[in-house]
Enzyme design. Structure first.
Site, PDB file in Angstrom:
ATOM      1  N   LYS A 169       0.837  -1.212   0.000  1.00  0.00           N
ATOM      2  CA  LYS A 169       0.000   0.000   0.000  1.00  0.00           C
ATOM      3  C   LYS A 169       0.868   1.257   0.000  1.00  0.00           C
ATOM      4  O   LYS A 169       0.660   2.159  -0.815  1.00  0.00           O
ATOM      5  CB  LYS A 169      -0.923  -0.041   1.230  1.00  0.00           C
ATOM      6  CG  LYS A 169      -1.824   1.168   1.383  1.00  0.00           C
ATOM      7  CD  LYS A 169      -3.016   0.866   2.257  1.00  0.00           C
ATOM      8  CE  LYS A 169      -2.743   0.927   3.755  1.00  0.00           C
ATOM      9  NZ  LYS A 169      -2.466   2.286   4.266  1.00  0.00           N
ATOM     10  N   SER A 170       1.837   1.323   0.883  1.00  0.00           N
ATOM     11  CA  SER A 170       2.692   2.524   0.969  1.00  0.00           C
ATOM     12  C   SER A 170       3.412   2.779  -0.352  1.00  0.00           C
ATOM     13  O   SER A 170       3.515   3.922  -0.809  1.00  0.00           O
ATOM     14  CB  SER A 170       3.749   2.339   2.062  1.00  0.00           C
ATOM     15  OG  SER A 170       3.146   2.284   3.322  1.00  0.00           O
TER      16      SER A 170
ATOM     17  N   GLY B 174      -5.078   8.097   5.506  1.00  0.00           N
ATOM     18  CA  GLY B 174      -4.150   9.032   6.140  1.00  0.00           C
ATOM     19  C   GLY B 174      -2.920   9.271   5.267  1.00  0.00           C
ATOM     20  O   GLY B 174      -2.412  10.387   5.192  1.00  0.00           O
TER      21      GLY B 174
ATOM     22  N   ARG C  86      -8.740  12.292  12.458  1.00  0.00           N
ATOM     23  CA  ARG C  86      -7.309  12.018  12.680  1.00  0.00           C
ATOM     24  C   ARG C  86      -6.476  13.306  12.641  1.00  0.00           C
ATOM     25  O   ARG C  86      -6.790  14.232  11.898  1.00  0.00           O
ATOM     26  CB  ARG C  86      -6.828  10.981  11.659  1.00  0.00           C
ATOM     27  CG  ARG C  86      -7.532   9.645  11.896  1.00  0.00           C
ATOM     28  CD  ARG C  86      -7.096   8.587  10.948  1.00  0.00           C
ATOM     29  NE  ARG C  86      -5.706   8.229  11.128  1.00  0.00           N
ATOM     30  CZ  ARG C  86      -5.051   7.441  10.285  1.00  0.00           C
ATOM     31  NH1 ARG C  86      -5.684   6.953   9.223  1.00  0.00           N
ATOM     32  NH2 ARG C  86      -3.795   7.146  10.509  1.00  0.00           N
TER      33      ARG C  86
ATOM     34  N   GLN D 299       4.681   9.323   7.411  1.00  0.00           N
ATOM     35  CA  GLN D 299       3.748  10.210   6.701  1.00  0.00           C
ATOM     36  C   GLN D 299       4.181  11.658   6.878  1.00  0.00           C
ATOM     37  O   GLN D 299       4.194  12.432   5.916  1.00  0.00           O
ATOM     38  CB  GLN D 299       2.328   9.988   7.206  1.00  0.00           C
ATOM     39  CG  GLN D 299       1.828   8.587   6.858  1.00  0.00           C
ATOM     40  CD  GLN D 299       0.389   8.348   7.263  1.00  0.00           C
ATOM     41  OE1 GLN D 299      -0.223   9.145   7.959  1.00  0.00           O
ATOM     42  NE2 GLN D 299      -0.164   7.226   6.827  1.00  0.00           N
TER      43      GLN D 299
ATOM     44  N   ASP E  91       1.969  -0.961  11.936  1.00  0.00           N
ATOM     45  CA  ASP E  91       0.684  -1.458  11.425  1.00  0.00           C
ATOM     46  C   ASP E  91       0.431  -2.919  11.804  1.00  0.00           C
ATOM     47  O   ASP E  91      -0.676  -3.422  11.639  1.00  0.00           O
ATOM     48  CB  ASP E  91       0.640  -1.322   9.898  1.00  0.00           C
ATOM     49  CG  ASP E  91       0.605   0.147   9.475  1.00  0.00           C
ATOM     50  OD1 ASP E  91       0.143   0.986  10.259  1.00  0.00           O
ATOM     51  OD2 ASP E  91       1.044   0.445   8.351  1.00  0.00           O
TER      52      ASP E  91
ATOM     53  N   LYS F  84      -4.680   5.833  14.827  1.00  0.00           N
ATOM     54  CA  LYS F  84      -4.745   5.151  13.523  1.00  0.00           C
ATOM     55  C   LYS F  84      -6.214   5.163  13.059  1.00  0.00           C
ATOM     56  O   LYS F  84      -7.008   5.942  13.532  1.00  0.00           O
ATOM     57  CB  LYS F  84      -4.174   3.739  13.645  1.00  0.00           C
ATOM     58  CG  LYS F  84      -2.675   3.717  13.905  1.00  0.00           C
ATOM     59  CD  LYS F  84      -1.900   4.261  12.712  1.00  0.00           C
ATOM     60  CE  LYS F  84      -0.408   4.322  12.970  1.00  0.00           C
ATOM     61  NZ  LYS F  84       0.298   5.058  11.928  1.00  0.00           N
TER      62      LYS F  84
HETATM   63  C1  S3P Z   1       2.491   4.915   6.227  1.00  0.00           C
HETATM   64  C2  S3P Z   1       3.048   5.268   7.429  1.00  0.00           C
HETATM   65  C3  S3P Z   1       2.509   4.836   8.735  1.00  0.00           C
HETATM   66  C4  S3P Z   1       1.549   3.672   8.597  1.00  0.00           C
HETATM   67  C5  S3P Z   1       0.588   3.852   7.460  1.00  0.00           C
HETATM   68  C6  S3P Z   1       1.319   4.030   6.141  1.00  0.00           C
HETATM   69  C7  S3P Z   1       3.092   5.417   4.970  1.00  0.00           C
HETATM   70  O1  S3P Z   1       1.846   5.928   9.347  1.00  0.00           O
HETATM   71  O2  S3P Z   1       0.843   3.475   9.799  1.00  0.00           O
HETATM   72  O3  S3P Z   1      -0.277   2.726   7.346  1.00  0.00           O
HETATM   73  O4  S3P Z   1       2.772   4.894   3.888  1.00  0.00           O
HETATM   74  O5  S3P Z   1       3.902   6.350   5.055  1.00  0.00           O
HETATM   75  P1  S3P Z   1       2.636   6.983  10.263  1.00  0.00           P
HETATM   76  O6  S3P Z   1       3.696   7.552   9.444  1.00  0.00           O
HETATM   77  O7  S3P Z   1       1.632   8.017  10.669  1.00  0.00           O
HETATM   78  O8  S3P Z   1       3.135   6.197  11.434  1.00  0.00           O
END
Ligand code: S3P
Length: 431
Positions: free
Chosen positions: A22-23, A94, A122, A169, A314, A341
């Site tokens: 996903k990321s 998010g 959030r 993020q 996660d 989250k």
């Molecule tokens: C993600 C970073 C994480 C993770 C999210 C995806 C990303 O969040 O929990 O599912 O793709 O950069 P945080 O950076 O807020 O911890």
């Protein structure tokens, strides 16, 4: 509402793949959209979250073709983005919201940002604030949440930012703005968070350095469209890794899983719990990959502290489920990020697993999971709830495999946020 499956006595068996990361899928779309020329993505994750990022770029006039797990973006550079006709809808995501707040913070028109109920609760100040220091003009609702507006802006300046929380993020939002800013942007990270943005910028021909916890970026040369192959998502694989470990008589192999060291905390933590996991690395030029094989075995409780959290953030819900089956207690601390989250995952993990016999105490920043609790429904059947959170939905489905009695899940639709087809894949490895 669906009835969840209970594992048969032969456990879970087979060789499987889980969908793309996903990321990395979000980031491949972002870099493809701002690069010049064609970007082709394979093994792209077509889940709700990532489709919201895709929708945003279509709304900004980017040409994107998409069929199954293949995507082609015809990029013309960020200066060709057009004023969107509708608000940019982030859905439940998010990652879309925070990264795009940075990426879109130097465009000559206003953009409204909206999201679903959970996303609209959030915290976004963590991104708005550093971006404001760079010159971005972003307004949010009164409590610093969505809906919001990214206002027209023609200037950003680099900053040095000491990260107050470990968050990829937040880091990525600052980097994506820093790529368009005058002067250098430096980010200081105490504990490394996932580095997919840094890796992908380099892959698109950009320049970024990372040394001793300091990441430095400045204005970029022209980025050029690329071929991107997305690894399978370790966060999705984690549900099957734990299922294979805790369901008696199981043996499962999950192929081509991304094992980037800033993401592989689940493997390290399970190994600390005593798990024997066979990791067969595959040589690639991009993100590191491996086939992962697990079999049912006994686990021991461990202490999980703040430095373990970023690379497994996660996966903590599914690790908590594994800990209910371990010998001894597992203590998780330094995980206050779980509270913000898709749901408050300390509260939702405890609410769901205790319905089927787990014994877990909440801490402000984590939980104490008392191991060795057989899972069983208290009366005729148990009704578990995803609370609209994909990872809580999937944790419940894995818990049901080893729960005596009938377990029903409500809110299962949320699973498609990161893993459409999860329940079908699970039923395929049941023997
Ligand atoms: C993600 C970073 C994480 C993770 C999210 C995806 C990303 O969040 O929990 O599912 O793709 O950069 P945080 O950076 O807020 O911890």
């Amino acid at each position: 509402m669906i009835k969840l499956l209970h594992a048969e006595k032969n456990g879970l068996r087979g060789v499987m793949t889980v969908p793309g990361d996903k990321s990395i899928s979000h980031r491949a779309l972002m870099f493809g959209a701002i690069a010049d020329g064609v970007t082709e993505i394979e093994n792209f994750l077509t889940s709700d979250d990532v489709l919201h990022t895709m929708g945003v770029f279509k709304n900004l006039g980017v040409e994107i073709w998409h069929e199954g797990t293949n995507v082609r973006i015809t990029g013309q550079g960020i200066n060709h983005f057009v004023k969107p006709e509708k608000p940019l809808d982030m859905g439940n995501s998010g990652t879309s919201t925070r990264l795009l707040m940075g990426l879109l913070s130097r465009l000559p028109f206003d953009m409204q940002l909206i999201g679903d109920q959970s996303l609209s609760k959030r915290p976004m100040k963590r991104v708005r604030q550093p971006l404001a220091l760079m010159g971005a003009k972003i307004s949010l609702s009164e409590n610093e949440t969505l809906p919001g507006t990214i206002h027209a802006n023609d200037h950003l300046s680099g900053i040095t930012y000491d990260m107050p929380i470990a968050s990829a993020q937040v880091k990525s939002a600052i980097l994506l703005a820093g790529m368009q800013a005058e002067g250098e942007t430096k980010i200081i990270e105490k504990i490394a968070s996932r580095d997919h943005t840094e890796r992908m910028l380099r892959q698109f021909g950009g320049e970024i350095t990372s040394k001793n916890g300091v990441i430095t970026v400045s204005k970029q040369p022209k980025l050029i469209g690329q071929k991107i192959s997305v690894p399978s998502d370790i966060s999705s694989a984690a549900f099957f890794i734990v299922a294979g470990l805790i369901t008696p008589n199981s043996k499962l192999t999950i192929k081509n899983v991304g094992i980037n060291p800033t993401r592989d905390g689940v493997l390290q933590l399970l190994k600390r719990m005593g798990a024997e996991i066979l990791i067969t690395e595959i040589t690639t030029s991009g993100e590191p990959l491996a086939d992962i094989t697990v079999h049912a075995q006994n686990l021991n409780g461990i202490n999980i502290t703040s430095r373990d959290i970023p690379s497994a953030v996660d996966e903590l819900p599914i690790i908590a489920l594994a800990a209910t089956q371990a010998t001894g207690d597992t203590v998780i601390t330094g995980a206050e990020e779980l509270r913000v989250k898709e749901t408050d995952r300390i509260a939702t993990v405890i609410s769901e697993l205790t319905k089927i016999g787990a014994d877990i105490d909440a801490l402000p920043d984590g939980m104490i999971i008392h191991g060795g609790t057989p899972l069983r429904v208290p009366e005729e059947s148990a009704l578990l709830d995803s609370h609209g959170d994909h990872r809580i939905g999937m944790m419940n489905a894995i818990a049901a495999l080893i729960t005596a009695g009938d377990v029903v899940l409500t809110g299962e639709d949320a699973i498609s946020v990161s893993y459409p087809g999860f329940l079908e894949d699970l039923s395929r490895v049941m023997v």
